[in-house]
Design a protein around this motif. Structure first.
Motif, short mmCIF file in Angstrom:
data_model
loop_
_atom_site.label_atom_id
_atom_site.label_comp_id
_atom_site.label_asym_id
_atom_site.label_seq_id
_atom_site.Cartn_x
_atom_site.Cartn_y
_atom_site.Cartn_z
N ALA A 49 0.83 -1.21 0.00
CA ALA A 49 0.00 0.00 0.00
C ALA A 49 0.87 1.26 0.00
O ALA A 49 1.91 1.30 0.64
N VAL A 50 0.42 2.26 -0.71
CA VAL A 50 1.01 3.59 -0.65
C VAL A 50 0.21 4.33 0.42
O VAL A 50 -1.01 4.42 0.34
N ILE A 51 0.90 4.85 1.43
CA ILE A 51 0.24 5.51 2.55
C ILE A 51 0.27 7.02 2.31
O ILE A 51 1.34 7.60 2.14
N VAL A 52 -0.90 7.63 2.28
CA VAL A 52 -1.03 9.06 2.04
C VAL A 52 -1.50 9.72 3.33
O VAL A 52 -2.59 9.44 3.81
N THR A 53 -0.65 10.58 3.89
CA THR A 53 -0.96 11.25 5.15
C THR A 53 -1.12 12.74 4.89
O THR A 53 -0.31 13.34 4.18
N GLU A 54 -2.14 13.31 5.46
CA GLU A 54 -2.37 14.74 5.34
C GLU A 54 -1.81 15.41 6.60
O GLU A 54 -2.33 15.21 7.69
N ILE A 55 -0.72 16.18 6.43
CA ILE A 55 -0.07 16.82 7.57
C ILE A 55 -0.55 18.25 7.69
O ILE A 55 -0.54 19.01 6.73
#
Length: 125
Positions: free
Chosen positions: A78-84
């Motif tokens: 999985a590619v993990i996309v985090t909104e910072i």
């Protein structure tokens, strides 16, 4: 009945494999004091161990993040996309996954837990 038994065996094998991967990643390290947030100025790339644990490498230190709930679709592909927001990655921040080579439909939103640093144990003389 046989299908159920095979499914349970497969789930057990995955759990055992995940535990081995986590043990291997943290071998020779000991946990430190947990942190609620990490500065986003660090080059932290998450690695999924299973649907409950993320590891972030920070030089010689590894930050372990135990998610408060299972995150469906979270695996080593999985590619993990985090909104910072606010320059920090914090407990309860959300993220989602994308599957490599997929059609770009995001997975469900998941939440981060606290960050626990794991550092190498210094050898005593």
């Amino acid at each position: 009945m046989i299908r159920v038994a095979l499914a349970m065996l497969a789930m057990g094998a995955t759990t055992t494999s995940d535990t081995r991967d986590l043990d291997k990643a943290l071998a020779g390290r000991s946990p430190g004091k947990s942190e609620t947030c990490l500065s986003s100025s660090r080059q932290l790339t998450p690695q999924a161990v299973n649907d409950h644990v993320l590891l972030y490498r920070d030089g010689p230190r590894i930050w372990r993040n135990d998610l408060p709930a299972s995150c469906p679709g979270l695996d080593d592909d999985a590619v993990i996309v985090t909104e910072i927001r606010g320059g920090q990655l914090c407990r309860d921040d959300s993220f989602y996954t994308l599957q490599r080579g997929g059609i770009g439909i995001p997975g469900p939103r998941c939440r981060l837990g606290v960050f626990v640093p794991w550092s190498r144990v210094k050898a005593s003389r």
